[in-house]
Design a protein around this motif. Sequence first.
Motif, PDB file in Angstrom:
ATOM      1  N   LEU A 113       0.828  -1.204   0.000  1.00 31.49           N
ATOM      2  CA  LEU A 113       0.000   0.000   0.000  1.00 31.49           C
ATOM      3  C   LEU A 113       0.862   1.254   0.000  1.00 31.49           C
ATOM      4  CD1 LEU A 113      -2.555  -1.086   2.757  1.00 31.49           C
ATOM      5  CD2 LEU A 113      -2.758  -1.372   0.276  1.00 31.49           C
ATOM      6  N   CYS A 114       0.301   2.337  -0.495  1.00 27.44           N
ATOM      7  CA  CYS A 114       0.952   3.650  -0.412  1.00 27.44           C
ATOM      8  C   CYS A 114       0.387   4.355   0.815  1.00 27.44           C
ATOM      9  CB  CYS A 114       0.677   4.461  -1.680  1.00 27.44           C
ATOM     10  SG  CYS A 114       1.317   6.153  -1.608  1.00 27.44           S
ATOM     11  N   ILE A 115       1.200   4.495   1.856  1.00 34.22           N
ATOM     12  CA  ILE A 115       0.791   5.128   3.104  1.00 34.22           C
ATOM     13  C   ILE A 115       1.559   6.441   3.243  1.00 34.22           C
ATOM     14  CG2 ILE A 115       0.663   4.917   5.614  1.00 34.22           C
ATOM     15  CD1 ILE A 115       0.604   1.897   5.274  1.00 34.22           C
ATOM     16  N   ILE A 116       0.848   7.564   3.231  1.00 35.97           N
ATOM     17  CA  ILE A 116       1.507   8.858   3.359  1.00 35.97           C
ATOM     18  C   ILE A 116       2.236   8.928   4.694  1.00 35.97           C
ATOM     19  CG2 ILE A 116       1.172  11.356   3.410  1.00 35.97           C
ATOM     20  CD1 ILE A 116       0.650  10.026   0.693  1.00 35.97           C
ATOM     21  N   TRP A 117       3.512   9.301   4.664  1.00 36.51           N
ATOM     22  CA  TRP A 117       4.416   9.338   5.822  1.00 36.51           C
ATOM     23  C   TRP A 117       4.705   7.942   6.372  1.00 36.51           C
ATOM     24  CZ3 TRP A 117       6.548  13.871   5.853  1.00 36.51           C
ATOM     25  CH2 TRP A 117       5.797  15.006   5.541  1.00 36.51           C
ATOM     26  N   GLY A 118       4.434   6.913   5.570  1.00 39.32           N
ATOM     27  CA  GLY A 118       4.610   5.548   6.054  1.00 39.32           C
ATOM     28  C   GLY A 118       6.042   5.170   6.379  1.00 39.32           C
ATOM     29  N   ASP A 119       7.015   5.865   5.777  1.00 39.27           N
ATOM     30  CA  ASP A 119       8.424   5.562   6.039  1.00 39.27           C
ATOM     31  C   ASP A 119       9.033   6.506   7.067  1.00 39.27           C
ATOM     32  OD1 ASP A 119       8.516   3.425   4.247  1.00 39.27           O
ATOM     33  OD2 ASP A 119       8.843   4.768   2.543  1.00 39.27           O
ATOM     34  N   THR A 120       8.208   7.283   7.754  1.00 36.28           N
ATOM     35  CA  THR A 120       8.689   8.203   8.793  1.00 36.28           C
ATOM     36  C   THR A 120       8.348   7.611  10.157  1.00 36.28           C
ATOM     37  OG1 THR A 120       8.267  10.073   7.319  1.00 36.28           O
ATOM     38  CG2 THR A 120       8.625  10.569   9.650  1.00 36.28           C
ATOM     39  N   PRO A 121       9.351   7.134  10.917  1.00 37.06           N
ATOM     40  CA  PRO A 121       9.083   6.448  12.195  1.00 37.06           C
ATOM     41  C   PRO A 121       8.289   7.286  13.196  1.00 37.06           C
ATOM     42  CG  PRO A 121      11.357   6.104  11.508  1.00 37.06           C
ATOM     43  CD  PRO A 121      10.781   7.121  10.576  1.00 37.06           C
ATOM     44  N   GLN A 122       8.380   8.589  13.076  1.00 32.59           N
ATOM     45  CA  GLN A 122       7.613   9.453  13.980  1.00 32.59           C
ATOM     46  C   GLN A 122       6.113   9.236  13.821  1.00 32.59           C
ATOM     47  OE1 GLN A 122       8.408  13.603  13.390  1.00 32.59           O
ATOM     48  NE2 GLN A 122       6.689  14.282  14.668  1.00 32.59           N
ATOM     49  N   TYR A 123       5.691   8.871  12.603  1.00 27.94           N
ATOM     50  CA  TYR A 123       4.274   8.745  12.309  1.00 27.94           C
ATOM     51  C   TYR A 123       3.801   7.297  12.203  1.00 27.94           C
ATOM     52  CZ  TYR A 123       5.101  13.639  11.106  1.00 27.94           C
ATOM     53  OH  TYR A 123       5.473  14.949  11.148  1.00 27.94           O
ATOM     54  N   TRP A 124       4.625   6.460  11.598  1.00 28.62           N
ATOM     55  CA  TRP A 124       4.252   5.057  11.395  1.00 28.62           C
ATOM     56  C   TRP A 124       5.419   4.147  11.774  1.00 28.62           C
ATOM     57  CZ3 TRP A 124      -0.549   3.325   9.648  1.00 28.62           C
ATOM     58  CH2 TRP A 124      -1.406   4.300   9.143  1.00 28.62           C
ATOM     59  N   SER A 125       5.098   2.966  12.274  1.00 29.53           N
ATOM     60  CA  SER A 125       6.103   1.942  12.574  1.00 29.53           C
ATOM     61  C   SER A 125       5.757   0.670  11.809  1.00 29.53           C
ATOM     62  CB  SER A 125       6.148   1.633  14.074  1.00 29.53           C
ATOM     63  OG  SER A 125       6.488   2.773  14.825  1.00 29.53           O
ATOM     64  N   TRP A 126       6.789  -0.075  11.424  1.00 32.51           N
ATOM     65  CA  TRP A 126       6.597  -1.371  10.770  1.00 32.51           C
ATOM     66  C   TRP A 126       7.012  -2.443  11.767  1.00 32.51           C
ATOM     67  CZ3 TRP A 126       4.023  -1.774   6.298  1.00 32.51           C
ATOM     68  CH2 TRP A 126       3.854  -0.598   5.562  1.00 32.51           C
ATOM     69  N   VAL A 127       6.059  -3.252  12.165  1.00 33.18           N
ATOM     70  CA  VAL A 127       6.294  -4.212  13.242  1.00 33.18           C
ATOM     71  C   VAL A 127       5.940  -5.615  12.784  1.00 33.18           C
ATOM     72  CG1 VAL A 127       5.894  -2.491  15.041  1.00 33.18           C
ATOM     73  CG2 VAL A 127       3.973  -3.837  14.190  1.00 33.18           C
ATOM     74  N   SER A 128       6.555  -6.587  13.429  1.00 36.06           N
ATOM     75  CA  SER A 128       6.262  -7.992  13.154  1.00 36.06           C
ATOM     76  C   SER A 128       5.084  -8.424  14.016  1.00 36.06           C
ATOM     77  CB  SER A 128       7.488  -8.848  13.453  1.00 36.06           C
ATOM     78  OG  SER A 128       7.205 -10.210  13.285  1.00 36.06           O
ATOM     79  N   GLN A 129       4.161  -9.149  13.420  1.00 32.68           N
ATOM     80  CA  GLN A 129       2.972  -9.618  14.129  1.00 32.68           C
ATOM     81  C   GLN A 129       2.821 -11.094  13.847  1.00 32.68           C
ATOM     82  OE1 GLN A 129       1.252  -7.104  15.776  1.00 32.68           O
ATOM     83  NE2 GLN A 129      -0.145  -8.520  16.792  1.00 32.68           N
ATOM     84  N   SER A 130       2.993 -11.927  14.879  1.00 36.25           N
ATOM     85  CA  SER A 130       3.053 -13.372  14.677  1.00 36.25           C
ATOM     86  C   SER A 130       1.779 -13.940  14.053  1.00 36.25           C
ATOM     87  CB  SER A 130       3.330 -14.068  16.016  1.00 36.25           C
ATOM     88  OG  SER A 130       2.310 -13.762  16.962  1.00 36.25           O
ATOM     89  N   GLU A 131       0.615 -13.370  14.380  1.00 35.36           N
ATOM     90  CA  GLU A 131      -0.632 -13.914  13.854  1.00 35.36           C
ATOM     91  C   GLU A 131      -1.031 -13.316  12.519  1.00 35.36           C
ATOM     92  OE1 GLU A 131      -1.896 -10.714  16.881  1.00 35.36           O
ATOM     93  OE2 GLU A 131      -0.261 -12.116  16.525  1.00 35.36           O
ATOM     94  N   SER A 132      -0.173 -12.458  11.942  1.00 37.16           N
ATOM     95  CA  SER A 132      -0.463 -11.856  10.651  1.00 37.16           C
ATOM     96  C   SER A 132      -0.073 -12.798   9.520  1.00 37.16           C
ATOM     97  CB  SER A 132       0.293 -10.528  10.499  1.00 37.16           C
ATOM     98  OG  SER A 132       0.217 -10.049   9.175  1.00 37.16           O
TER      99      SER A 132
END
Length: 278
Positions: A113-132
């Motif tokens: 997906l294209c998430i505005i500010w998605g690569d800025t840690p202040q606004y969004w984080s990318w995390v691992s989710q075991s049940e995903s």
Amino acid sequence: MMEIENERNCLPCVADISVLPEGCISDIVSLTTPKDACTACAVSPIFGAAAESNAVWERFLPSDYQAIIARSSSSLDSFNFSSKKHLYLSLSDNPILIDDNKKKCYLLSARDLCIIWGDTPQYWSWVSQSESRFSEVAELNYVWWFDIRGKMSTSMLSPKTNYAAYLVFKLRRRASGFNPPPKASVGTTGGVEDYKQTVCLGLPAREPRQQDQIVSSLPQQHNSHPKQRKDGWLEIKLGEFFNEGGEEDQLQIRLMEVEAGTGKTISPKFQQIYWYNQ
């Protein structure tokens, strides 16, 4: 001599990750993405062997991929690949029909997906989710401008078929900052948006059999509520699209709220957007 020896002792110790056991490297690579795993093959022979292993690519497949394949209308022999990597690539390039050709489902992971500010840690984080189903999900920290878009080619959809799009997400706590709630829109980039609706992310989840409420006499104006899934996640309908077929176009689904002037701090985790034919 003592001075030289002391200088040597002060030199930084550089660890060579390639000396790790292949299984350990496989575990590390499996926490990345399919693209990163393909890149890792060029690092060294041991990285290549680890990145090509079934242990890595099975982590990239949906956790219930065997159940999905079992429901496929195709022969099970057509999924008998020599490696999990080949199976992953085949499923990515060739969506399968399930339940006697009655359902066709397309998944767009959060990374697609294209998430505005998605690569800025202040606004969004990318995390691992075991049940995903996927190795990473997008977690909202704080934004004023909430804008998520997904695109796919209409050539991947069956002609003369109606599709519905759903967002799969999870809330850590009760929502705040989405008043008014965001709006979802569905349409092709070469035409006019033909479906819009309000998406109430923060409302209590409904049971799967409860229907969304039509809040306008116009069929394209709806109010969508979250519904509880069996896997512990929530899903909410974003819109519908009837694929006429014919000339190829780009289908875009968009979820946006940028007018309220309030910060969004609900800390949801967004896993995927999926389409299936109704």
